[in-house]
Design a protein around this motif. Structure first.
Motif, short mmCIF file in Angstrom:
data_model
loop_
_atom_site.label_atom_id
_atom_site.label_comp_id
_atom_site.label_asym_id
_atom_site.label_seq_id
_atom_site.Cartn_x
_atom_site.Cartn_y
_atom_site.Cartn_z
N ALA A 17 13.38 -0.23 -9.58
CA ALA A 17 12.27 -0.31 -8.61
C ALA A 17 12.67 -1.07 -7.35
O ALA A 17 12.30 -0.69 -6.24
CB ALA A 17 11.07 -0.98 -9.27
N ARG A 18 13.44 -2.14 -7.51
CA ARG A 18 13.84 -2.95 -6.35
C ARG A 18 14.71 -2.13 -5.39
O ARG A 18 14.65 -2.32 -4.18
CB ARG A 18 14.60 -4.19 -6.83
CG ARG A 18 14.91 -5.20 -5.73
CD ARG A 18 15.61 -6.41 -6.30
NE ARG A 18 14.72 -7.18 -7.14
CZ ARG A 18 13.91 -8.13 -6.68
NH1 ARG A 18 13.89 -8.42 -5.40
NH2 ARG A 18 13.13 -8.80 -7.51
N GLU A 19 15.51 -1.23 -5.93
CA GLU A 19 16.37 -0.39 -5.10
C GLU A 19 15.56 0.65 -4.33
O GLU A 19 15.87 1.00 -3.18
CB GLU A 19 17.40 0.32 -6.00
CG GLU A 19 18.39 1.20 -5.27
CD GLU A 19 19.37 1.86 -6.21
OE1 GLU A 19 19.91 2.92 -5.83
OE2 GLU A 19 19.60 1.34 -7.32
N VAL A 20 14.49 1.13 -4.95
CA VAL A 20 13.67 2.19 -4.35
C VAL A 20 12.65 1.64 -3.34
O VAL A 20 12.34 2.29 -2.34
CB VAL A 20 12.92 2.97 -5.47
CG1 VAL A 20 11.90 3.94 -4.88
CG2 VAL A 20 13.92 3.71 -6.34
N PHE A 57 0.87 -1.18 0.00
CA PHE A 57 0.00 0.00 0.00
C PHE A 57 0.90 1.22 0.00
O PHE A 57 1.70 1.41 0.91
CB PHE A 57 -0.87 -0.04 1.26
CG PHE A 57 -2.06 0.88 1.24
CD1 PHE A 57 -2.56 1.42 0.06
CD2 PHE A 57 -2.71 1.21 2.42
CE1 PHE A 57 -3.66 2.25 0.05
CE2 PHE A 57 -3.82 2.03 2.44
CZ PHE A 57 -4.30 2.55 1.25
N SER A 58 0.81 2.05 -1.04
CA SER A 58 1.75 3.16 -1.15
C SER A 58 1.18 4.27 -2.03
O SER A 58 0.30 4.03 -2.86
CB SER A 58 3.07 2.66 -1.76
OG SER A 58 3.98 3.72 -1.95
N VAL A 59 1.70 5.47 -1.85
CA VAL A 59 1.26 6.61 -2.67
C VAL A 59 1.76 6.49 -4.11
O VAL A 59 1.25 7.16 -5.01
CB VAL A 59 1.73 7.95 -2.09
CG1 VAL A 59 1.08 8.21 -0.75
CG2 VAL A 59 3.25 8.00 -1.96
N ILE A 60 2.76 5.65 -4.33
CA ILE A 60 3.31 5.47 -5.67
C ILE A 60 3.95 4.09 -5.75
O ILE A 60 4.45 3.57 -4.75
CB ILE A 60 4.34 6.57 -6.01
CG1 ILE A 60 4.71 6.55 -7.50
CG2 ILE A 60 5.58 6.46 -5.13
CD1 ILE A 60 5.54 7.75 -7.94
N SER A 61 3.93 3.49 -6.91
CA SER A 61 4.55 2.18 -7.09
C SER A 61 6.07 2.33 -7.10
O SER A 61 6.60 3.40 -7.43
CB SER A 61 4.10 1.55 -8.41
OG SER A 61 4.62 2.28 -9.50
N PRO A 62 6.81 1.27 -6.76
CA PRO A 62 8.27 1.34 -6.85
C PRO A 62 8.75 1.71 -8.25
O PRO A 62 9.71 2.46 -8.42
CB PRO A 62 8.71 -0.07 -6.46
CG PRO A 62 7.62 -0.58 -5.58
CD PRO A 62 6.36 0.00 -6.16
N GLU A 63 8.04 1.19 -9.27
CA GLU A 63 8.42 1.51 -10.66
C GLU A 63 8.23 3.00 -10.94
O GLU A 63 9.07 3.63 -11.59
CB GLU A 63 7.57 0.68 -11.63
CG GLU A 63 7.85 -0.81 -11.62
CD GLU A 63 7.17 -1.53 -10.47
OE1 GLU A 63 7.47 -2.72 -10.28
OE2 GLU A 63 6.35 -0.91 -9.75
N GLY A 64 7.12 3.55 -10.44
CA GLY A 64 6.86 4.97 -10.64
C GLY A 64 7.88 5.84 -9.93
O GLY A 64 8.37 6.84 -10.48
N ALA A 65 8.22 5.46 -8.69
CA ALA A 65 9.20 6.23 -7.93
C ALA A 65 10.57 6.17 -8.59
O ALA A 65 11.29 7.17 -8.67
CB ALA A 65 9.28 5.69 -6.50
N ALA A 66 10.95 4.98 -9.08
CA ALA A 66 12.25 4.82 -9.74
C ALA A 66 12.30 5.63 -11.03
O ALA A 66 13.35 6.20 -11.37
CB ALA A 66 12.50 3.34 -10.03
N SER A 67 11.18 5.70 -11.73
CA SER A 67 11.13 6.48 -12.97
C SER A 67 11.34 7.97 -12.70
O SER A 67 11.97 8.67 -13.48
CB SER A 67 9.79 6.27 -13.68
OG SER A 67 9.64 4.93 -14.08
#
Length: 213
Positions: free
Chosen positions: A111-114, A92-102
């Protein structure tokens, strides 16, 4: 991903539950609301805002279960509830890891790092007091035994419906307001977490500076 019409339908169901004095229960498994041009054109921001407004003041007991991915405002608009639960392997998050990494790295593959910094697991959110309880799943994950996992959700649902019905509407609304108004207020856990993340950020920056040299 849901379109504005889906959230307007959700609003009607919320108001119907209130009118007939029924508890409202939402199940969240979405990466978020659809962000495309057609969605914006048909009023996705307004639809989400109305969901937040209606659910926060709903005069009936409310519960939300995150059963997979709860992403962005599209999930949060359906989780302004008296009790918020998460299955133990849900996020549950305000943004997906992929979105944050982008955004941070211009590279969704990071994404895995973020992901650890987003604090998006059920255990992270429970420790941050953003959800009320973690619902266990069947061994190995809900996908391996759907019936058992559904039964575990049902147990929590029935138990909490009875508990919430004992409260007056005024008390429910006051407690709901206090609950969401207190989110983000710094306490001991938050302060320690912030110190840890600042230190992690400094160490990461130092490593990058050394690599550039």
């Amino acid at each position: 991903m849901a379109m504005p019409e889906g959230y307007r339908k959700a609003q009607r169901m919320m108001l119907m539950a209130e009118r007939f004095k029924l508890p409202l229960i939402t199940f969240l498994d979405t990466p978020g609301a659809f962000p495309g041009f057609e969605s914006e054109k048909r009023g996705i921001a307004m639809s989400l805002a109305h969901c937040f407004r209606i659910m926060s003041g709903l005069m009936t007991p409310t519960m939300s279960f995150v059963i997979g991915e709860g992403g962005s405002g599209g999930a949060m608009a359906l989780a302004v509830a008296d009790r918020v639960f998460m299955q133990e392997r849900a996020i549950f998050s305000v943004i997906s890891p992929e979105g944050a990494a982008s955004i941070l790295y211009r590279d969704a593959k990071k994404a895995r790092e973020v992901a650890p910094y987003l604090k998006l697991t059920a255990f992270d959110l429970y420790n941050l007091q953003l959800i009320d309880k973690i619902v266990p799943e069947a061994q190995g994950g809900a996908q391996f035994d759907i019936l058992t996992s559904a039964q575990l959700i049902k147990i929590e649902m029935l138990k909490n419906i009875e508990a919430l019905r004992k409260h007056s509407i005024t008390n429910l609304l006051n407690e709901r307001y206090k609950k969401f108004n207190s989110m983000g207020v710094t306490g001991g856990y938050w302060q320690e977490l912030l110190k840890y993340e600042i230190q992690q950020g400094i160490e990461l920056l130092q490593k990058r500076l050394k690599l550039k040299k």
